[in-house]
Structure formats: C-alpha cells, structure tokens
Design a protein around this motif. Sequence first.
Motif, PDB file in Angstrom:
ATOM      1  N   VAL A 193       0.938  -1.332  -0.069  1.00 32.75           N
ATOM      2  CA  VAL A 193       0.104   0.088   0.245  1.00 32.75           C
ATOM      3  C   VAL A 193       0.776   1.215  -0.146  1.00 32.75           C
ATOM      4  CG1 VAL A 193      -1.507   1.126   1.352  1.00 32.75           C
ATOM      5  CG2 VAL A 193      -1.971  -0.991   1.254  1.00 32.75           C
ATOM      6  N   TYR A 194       0.615   2.177  -0.879  1.00 32.11           N
ATOM      7  CA  TYR A 194       1.230   3.488  -0.859  1.00 32.11           C
ATOM      8  C   TYR A 194       0.505   4.478  -0.112  1.00 32.11           C
ATOM      9  CZ  TYR A 194       3.607   7.580  -2.618  1.00 32.11           C
ATOM     10  OH  TYR A 194       4.349   8.800  -2.655  1.00 32.11           O
ATOM     11  N   ASN A 195       0.857   5.053   0.763  1.00 26.14           N
ATOM     12  CA  ASN A 195       0.160   6.121   1.718  1.00 26.14           C
ATOM     13  C   ASN A 195       0.643   7.428   1.266  1.00 26.14           C
ATOM     14  OD1 ASN A 195      -0.439   7.712   4.004  1.00 26.14           O
ATOM     15  ND2 ASN A 195      -0.870   5.945   5.075  1.00 26.14           N
ATOM     16  N   TYR A 196      -0.849   8.258   0.899  1.00 30.15           N
ATOM     17  CA  TYR A 196      -0.159   9.478   0.086  1.00 30.15           C
ATOM     18  C   TYR A 196       0.263  10.158   1.270  1.00 30.15           C
ATOM     19  CZ  TYR A 196      -3.512   8.264  -3.511  1.00 30.15           C
ATOM     20  OH  TYR A 196      -4.205   7.442  -4.412  1.00 30.15           O
ATOM     21  N   LYS A 197      -0.253  10.297   2.779  1.00 28.20           N
ATOM     22  CA  LYS A 197       0.086  11.001   3.819  1.00 28.20           C
ATOM     23  C   LYS A 197       1.737  10.878   4.070  1.00 28.20           C
ATOM     24  CE  LYS A 197      -2.934  10.105   6.680  1.00 28.20           C
ATOM     25  NZ  LYS A 197      -3.542  10.013   7.925  1.00 28.20           N
ATOM     26  N   THR A 198       2.135   9.770   4.370  1.00 29.62           N
ATOM     27  CA  THR A 198       3.487   9.338   4.562  1.00 29.62           C
ATOM     28  C   THR A 198       4.623   9.401   3.404  1.00 29.62           C
ATOM     29  OG1 THR A 198       3.156   6.996   4.336  1.00 29.62           O
ATOM     30  CG2 THR A 198       2.730   7.859   6.618  1.00 29.62           C
ATOM     31  N   GLY A 199       3.963   8.988   2.257  1.00 33.69           N
ATOM     32  CA  GLY A 199       4.987   9.052   0.833  1.00 33.69           C
ATOM     33  C   GLY A 199       5.646   7.664   1.048  1.00 33.69           C
ATOM     34  N   LEU A 200       5.152   6.744   1.647  1.00 36.28           N
ATOM     35  CA  LEU A 200       5.832   5.472   1.710  1.00 36.28           C
ATOM     36  C   LEU A 200       5.000   4.311   1.172  1.00 36.28           C
ATOM     37  CD1 LEU A 200       7.137   5.677   5.327  1.00 36.28           C
ATOM     38  CD2 LEU A 200       8.705   6.148   3.096  1.00 36.28           C
ATOM     39  N   LEU A 201       5.714   3.344   0.587  1.00 40.81           N
ATOM     40  CA  LEU A 201       5.339   1.965   0.114  1.00 40.81           C
ATOM     41  C   LEU A 201       5.630   0.885   1.161  1.00 40.81           C
ATOM     42  CD1 LEU A 201       3.552   0.582  -2.429  1.00 40.81           C
ATOM     43  CD2 LEU A 201       5.729  -0.001  -3.222  1.00 40.81           C
ATOM     44  N   LYS A 202       4.591   0.461   1.545  1.00 46.46           N
ATOM     45  CA  LYS A 202       4.695  -0.760   2.816  1.00 46.46           C
ATOM     46  C   LYS A 202       3.916  -1.936   2.423  1.00 46.46           C
ATOM     47  CE  LYS A 202       7.285   1.887   5.811  1.00 46.46           C
ATOM     48  NZ  LYS A 202       8.478   1.202   6.056  1.00 46.46           N
ATOM     49  N   PRO A 203       4.310  -2.904   3.032  1.00 46.62           N
ATOM     50  CA  PRO A 203       3.321  -4.136   2.927  1.00 46.62           C
ATOM     51  C   PRO A 203       2.100  -3.862   3.398  1.00 46.62           C
ATOM     52  CG  PRO A 203       5.533  -4.800   4.074  1.00 46.62           C
ATOM     53  CD  PRO A 203       5.379  -3.167   3.935  1.00 46.62           C
ATOM     54  N   TYR A 204       1.111  -4.523   2.747  1.00 52.02           N
ATOM     55  CA  TYR A 204      -0.410  -4.698   3.191  1.00 52.02           C
ATOM     56  C   TYR A 204      -0.655  -4.988   4.491  1.00 52.02           C
ATOM     57  CZ  TYR A 204      -5.365  -4.981   2.453  1.00 52.02           C
ATOM     58  OH  TYR A 204      -6.698  -4.587   2.209  1.00 52.02           O
ATOM     59  N   GLY A 205      -1.288  -3.921   5.361  1.00 54.72           N
ATOM     60  CA  GLY A 205      -1.312  -4.101   6.709  1.00 54.72           C
ATOM     61  C   GLY A 205      -0.247  -3.738   7.551  1.00 54.72           C
ATOM     62  N   TYR A 206       0.463  -2.967   6.853  1.00 46.33           N
ATOM     63  CA  TYR A 206       1.805  -2.562   7.818  1.00 46.33           C
ATOM     64  C   TYR A 206       1.241  -1.536   9.030  1.00 46.33           C
ATOM     65  CZ  TYR A 206       6.092   0.060   9.232  1.00 46.33           C
ATOM     66  OH  TYR A 206       6.949   0.401   9.891  1.00 46.33           O
ATOM     67  N   GLN A 207       1.841  -1.947  10.010  1.00 41.16           N
ATOM     68  CA  GLN A 207       1.578  -1.412  11.444  1.00 41.16           C
ATOM     69  C   GLN A 207       2.703  -1.066  12.209  1.00 41.16           C
ATOM     70  OE1 GLN A 207      -1.956  -0.224  12.602  1.00 41.16           O
ATOM     71  NE2 GLN A 207      -2.057  -0.490  10.030  1.00 41.16           N
ATOM     72  N   GLU A 208       2.966  -0.065  12.965  1.00 41.92           N
ATOM     73  CA  GLU A 208       4.103   0.119  13.607  1.00 41.92           C
ATOM     74  C   GLU A 208       4.119  -0.927  15.015  1.00 41.92           C
ATOM     75  OE1 GLU A 208       6.762   1.746  13.127  1.00 41.92           O
ATOM     76  OE2 GLU A 208       6.415   2.992  11.452  1.00 41.92           O
ATOM     77  N   ASN A 209       5.193  -1.364  15.457  1.00 45.18           N
ATOM     78  CA  ASN A 209       5.142  -2.124  16.912  1.00 45.18           C
ATOM     79  C   ASN A 209       4.590  -3.276  16.717  1.00 45.18           C
ATOM     80  OD1 ASN A 209       6.902  -0.094  17.997  1.00 45.18           O
ATOM     81  ND2 ASN A 209       4.902   1.130  18.272  1.00 45.18           N
ATOM     82  N   LEU A 210       4.362  -3.972  15.677  1.00 42.28           N
ATOM     83  CA  LEU A 210       3.442  -5.251  15.606  1.00 42.28           C
ATOM     84  C   LEU A 210       4.501  -6.292  16.030  1.00 42.28           C
ATOM     85  CD1 LEU A 210       1.702  -5.485  12.020  1.00 42.28           C
ATOM     86  CD2 LEU A 210       0.726  -5.529  14.410  1.00 42.28           C
TER      87      LEU A 210
END
Length: 267
Positions: A193-210
């Motif tokens: 998923v590319y997040n418009y707010k962060t400008g980062l492409l991360k794995p689907y379902g990415y969450q911090e501190n998982l």
Amino acid sequence: GARGFIPLKDKILTHLQIDQNNIIINNILSKREVYMKKGFTLAEVLITLGIIGVVAAMTLPTLMQNYQKKVAVERAKKAYAEISLALRHAQADHGDPKNWDYSFSNDNGENTQLIAEKYILPYLKGVEFCGNGYEALDNGCVAAGSASRSYRLANGTNFSIAAYGGQNVGGAVVSVGIKKGAKTIGVDKFAFVYNYKTGLLKPYGYQENLKREDIINGYTADIYDDGRQVINIACNESASVEYPLHACTMLLFYDNWQIKDDYPWGK
C-alpha cells in the motif's frame, strides 16, 4: 616372472620350493578373481537405480518447493524495490504526495490511471499494459480491484495499481504477481500500500510495533492509516479473521524477506 617365483627350466625343485611356487600361483589366481568380482551384476545395478529413484522421489518435491520459494521472494522483493524507487523519484520531481494532482476524490479507474501514468510508470523501464480491472486476469496479470490498472515488467513479474481516496487521504494498493496467472496470496501474489500522507510504500497491513505472533494469528489493520478501511488480517489459514492470508506480505517484510518454517506456503 613374479617376485620369488622359481623357474622350472633345468632345475630340480625341492619340496619346499614346490610349496613356495604353489603359494605364489594361488595368490596370483586369487587376485584375478577379486578383479573379476569388482564389476556389478545386472541385479545389483537395478537395485541401486531403484534406491536412487526412491530417494529422488522423496527429496525432489522439497527441492523444487524451496526453489519456488526463493524465486517468489526474490521477485517480490525486487518489484517492491523498483516501485518504491519509482515513487521516490516521483516525489523528487513532483513534491509532497499530499499535494499531487488527484483529480478525483472517489475510487475510480481515472484516479488510478492518473497515479499510474504520472507518478509511477515514467520511472519504470520495459513496462507493458496488461488490462483494466479484472480483465487483466484474462491476460495472466493480477488485479487489485475492479478499478485497477495492471502492468507487466520485462522479467514477467506483473503488478496492479488501485488508487483509493483523494488528496491528503487514502492511498494506492499495489498487488504484485511474480509470474503469469498468479492467484495465491502469499505464494505468488503479494500486496503493498502506498500511503499518500507518508509517501511510503509498505506491505499491506503495515502497522508500527507489531509482534510476529500478531501477524501470524491476526490483528486489526488500518490499511490507509485514515480510518477508511479497518479490517482484521493474518498470515495463517486457520486464523479466525476476515482475511487470513492478507498479512503474509507483512510477515515476509518482518522476517527480512525470508520464508520461515511456520510460513503458510501451500499449507
């Protein structure tokens, strides 16, 4: 003649000499018999081939699966790196993604086409269009949704983009198929998923501190980090969640692109 052998010509042999010569001759004949026995009989060859066949039948599937895993992970990782780099180039040329030209606030194909053609495709080489929406499936490519657009890279890896939301909200799902006809999440199809707010492409379902056990057993993911799509996902076919395999790309990412023993590959 052999060392120690006493010739018969013009000599009268004693009993001792006769015994010595008999021993030497017997030794020579015994060695010849050993040499003759060194070859394999047909039965022995067939038994050996049978054993080799059984061992190969037992080990070959594992070797093939390990090879398939390696190829899948390497292609997924490479596609992720290439698309991430393209988006970083787009940010360098067009500025903060929150200020990009989102012409449409609704989730439709035109918004997706804009994101793809202006902010991703100009920075990738050897890309071929593979179809709109689910028609891409008929062409052997993945589809990220009914309003997605799909493309094929030069190495056969294909990807699909589906843009959701508008300025300052939402993002774009990027689904990667590592081969033609990819259809199994976590095996030959991986999602980012590319997040418009962060400008980062991360794995689907990415969450911090998982924690790793959360990814396997299930957790609640805010896909676009804006509350628009909150779902329960995991990387475990037996997990009691709505999408039991949608977190497998996240698990690969967490494990530094390694498929560990508890990864649900074909299970």
